[in-house]
Scaffold this active site. Structure first.
Site, PDB file in Angstrom:
ATOM      1  N   SER A  13       0.829  -1.215   0.000  1.00 40.95           N
ATOM      2  CA  SER A  13       0.000   0.000   0.000  1.00 40.95           C
ATOM      3  C   SER A  13       0.861   1.262   0.000  1.00 40.95           C
ATOM      4  CB  SER A  13      -0.978   0.006   1.174  1.00 40.95           C
ATOM      5  OG  SER A  13      -0.322   0.254   2.394  1.00 40.95           O
ATOM      6  N   ARG A  65      22.034 -15.230   3.021  1.00 42.88           N
ATOM      7  CA  ARG A  65      21.646 -13.830   2.876  1.00 42.88           C
ATOM      8  C   ARG A  65      22.664 -13.079   2.025  1.00 42.88           C
ATOM      9  NH1 ARG A  65      20.930 -10.128   8.051  1.00 42.88           N
ATOM     10  NH2 ARG A  65      23.139  -9.770   7.787  1.00 42.88           N
ATOM     11  N   MET A  90      10.486  -6.924   3.761  1.00 48.86           N
ATOM     12  CA  MET A  90      10.693  -7.594   5.038  1.00 48.86           C
ATOM     13  C   MET A  90      11.971  -8.440   5.083  1.00 48.86           C
ATOM     14  SD  MET A  90       8.266  -6.126   6.528  1.00 48.86           S
ATOM     15  CE  MET A  90       8.020  -6.867   8.137  1.00 48.86           C
ATOM     16  N   ARG A  91      12.969  -8.080   4.297  1.00 48.81           N
ATOM     17  CA  ARG A  91      14.279  -8.720   4.399  1.00 48.81           C
ATOM     18  C   ARG A  91      15.266  -7.720   4.978  1.00 48.81           C
ATOM     19  NH1 ARG A  91      14.385 -14.016   3.959  1.00 48.81           N
ATOM     20  NH2 ARG A  91      16.584 -13.919   3.407  1.00 48.81           N
ATOM     21  N   HIS A 109       9.220   2.692   8.690  1.00 47.45           N
ATOM     22  CA  HIS A 109       9.111   1.769   9.815  1.00 47.45           C
ATOM     23  C   HIS A 109       7.918   2.179  10.672  1.00 47.45           C
ATOM     24  CE1 HIS A 109      10.456  -1.081  12.846  1.00 47.45           C
ATOM     25  NE2 HIS A 109      10.192  -0.145  13.747  1.00 47.45           N
ATOM     26  N   THR A 141      20.868   2.402   7.498  1.00 49.38           N
ATOM     27  CA  THR A 141      22.277   2.202   7.832  1.00 49.38           C
ATOM     28  C   THR A 141      22.437   0.728   8.213  1.00 49.38           C
ATOM     29  OG1 THR A 141      21.930   2.692  10.173  1.00 49.38           O
ATOM     30  CG2 THR A 141      22.460   4.563   8.731  1.00 49.38           C
ATOM     31  N   LEU A 144      19.977  -2.029  12.144  1.00 52.84           N
ATOM     32  CA  LEU A 144      18.567  -2.189  11.777  1.00 52.84           C
ATOM     33  C   LEU A 144      17.684  -1.117  12.422  1.00 52.84           C
ATOM     34  CD1 LEU A 144      16.498  -4.062  10.320  1.00 52.84           C
ATOM     35  CD2 LEU A 144      16.189  -5.194  12.525  1.00 52.84           C
ATOM     36  N   ASP A 145      16.912  -0.432  11.590  1.00 50.05           N
ATOM     37  CA  ASP A 145      15.918   0.557  12.056  1.00 50.05           C
ATOM     38  C   ASP A 145      16.541   1.663  12.915  1.00 50.05           C
ATOM     39  OD1 ASP A 145      13.953  -0.956  10.767  1.00 50.05           O
ATOM     40  OD2 ASP A 145      13.513  -2.137  12.551  1.00 50.05           O
ATOM     41  N   GLU A 174       1.390   6.775   7.536  1.00 48.15           N
ATOM     42  CA  GLU A 174       2.558   6.272   6.796  1.00 48.15           C
ATOM     43  C   GLU A 174       2.527   6.777   5.360  1.00 48.15           C
ATOM     44  OE1 GLU A 174       3.714   2.196   6.943  1.00 48.15           O
ATOM     45  OE2 GLU A 174       2.709   1.805   8.833  1.00 48.15           O
TER      46      GLU A 174
HETATM   47  C1  GAR Z   1       3.901  -0.971   6.707  1.00 45.31           C
HETATM   48  O1  GAR Z   1       3.167  -0.762   7.875  1.00 45.31           O
HETATM   49  C2  GAR Z   1       5.368  -0.677   6.939  1.00 45.31           C
HETATM   50  O2  GAR Z   1       5.594   0.393   7.804  1.00 45.31           O
HETATM   51  C3  GAR Z   1       5.824  -1.964   7.547  1.00 45.31           C
HETATM   52  O3  GAR Z   1       5.139  -2.980   6.840  1.00 45.31           O
HETATM   53  C4  GAR Z   1       3.911  -2.454   6.348  1.00 45.31           C
HETATM   54  C5  GAR Z   1       3.858  -2.681   4.869  1.00 45.31           C
HETATM   55  O4  GAR Z   1       2.595  -2.318   4.369  1.00 45.31           O
HETATM   56  N1  GAR Z   1       7.242  -2.131   7.451  1.00 45.31           N
HETATM   57  C6  GAR Z   1       7.963  -2.804   8.331  1.00 45.31           C
HETATM   58  O5  GAR Z   1       7.486  -3.377   9.282  1.00 45.31           O
HETATM   59  C7  GAR Z   1       9.446  -2.831   8.046  1.00 45.31           C
HETATM   60  N2  GAR Z   1      10.140  -3.575   9.039  1.00 45.31           N
HETATM   61  P1  GAR Z   1       2.419  -2.095   2.806  1.00 45.31           P
HETATM   62  O6  GAR Z   1       3.008  -3.308   2.120  1.00 45.31           O
HETATM   63  O7  GAR Z   1       0.939  -2.007   2.612  1.00 45.31           O
HETATM   64  O8  GAR Z   1       3.150  -0.825   2.429  1.00 45.31           O
END
Ligand code: GAR
Length: 210
Positions: A13, A65, A90-91, A109, A141, A144-145, A174
């Site tokens: 999204s 990885r 998500m990697r 994030h 960087t 992570l996060d 977001e």
């Molecule tokens: C979002 O909420 C984003 O912030 C989160 O995953 C979702 C993806 O939604 N990201 C993380 O958790 C990164 N570690 P989307 O695919 O609908 O954009």
């Protein structure tokens, strides 16, 4: 225009809002790839239906990885993007890859960093009892996060919130802040300072055109 690749793993999204913002506002952005590490990511179908360059680089095809990162780096080098926007990707990217694209990878994030890095951020926020929750767009960087923060958005935590209601109320925020950061990047206004903070330069003055 700047060249941008958007990396996704699922729904996409945020990617959709970024792509729609580019089109609706005619931003000087060349969206050169919507790349997913999962072939079943719903966001891919959306991108394909709109004729966007959608592609899959599955992490499953690699046994480490490092090997996946090397293939991703090769593909991204071929695309030559100015910015790589992670949108629900998500990697975890390894330090070598991150350093290779130093200052050019941006992530969203779902927490007010530096609070709640990692997964299950909404549950973490509820467990901590914070009264405000939010989202952060930041440069990536090797930690992570934890990279330099470009933009944040916040929402109040309500007494009856669950991780799902928090996530649902946060998502439009977001979308809003990631679209804003993309505008800033397209306008060349985002600068990484030597001290590791981010400066967003003033908008160029524009005469009122009414
Ligand atoms: C979002 O909420 C984003 O912030 C989160 O995953 C979702 C993806 O939604 N990201 C993380 O958790 C990164 N570690 P989307 O695919 O609908 O954009």
């Amino acid at each position: 225009p700047i060249r941008v690749a958007i990396l996704i793993s699922g729904r996409g999204s945020n990617m959709q809002v970024l792509a729609e913002t580019i089109a609706a506002e005619k931003l000087p952005v060349d969206l050169c790839s919507v790349l997913s590490n999962r072939a079943d990511a719903a966001g891919l179908d959306w991108a394909r239906a709109r004729g966007l360059p959608a592609e899959v680089l599955s992490h499953r095809g690699f046994d480490s990885r490092e090997a996946f990162d090397a293939a991703l780096r090769e593909r991204l080098d071929a695309l030559a993007p100015d910015y790589i926007l992670l949108a629900g990707f998500m990697r975890v990217l390894g330090a070598d890859l991150v350093r290779h694209f130093d200052g050019r990878i941006v992530n969203i994030h779902p927490s007010l960093l530096p609070a709640f890095p990692g997964l299950h951020t909404h549950a973490q926020a509820l467990a901590q009892g914070v009264q405000w929750h939010g989202c952060t767009v930041h440069f990536v960087t090797p930690v992570l996060d934890h990279g330099p923060i470009i933009a944040q958005g916040a929402i109040p935590v309500l007494a009856d919130d669950t991780p799902d209601t928090l996530a649902a109320r946060l998502l439009p925020v977001e979308h809003q802040i990631y679209a804003q950061v993309l505008r800033w990047l397209a306008q060349g206004r985002v600068r990484l300072l030597a001290d590791g903070r981010v400066e967003v330069a003033q908008a160029p003055h524009r005469a009122w055109a009414g």
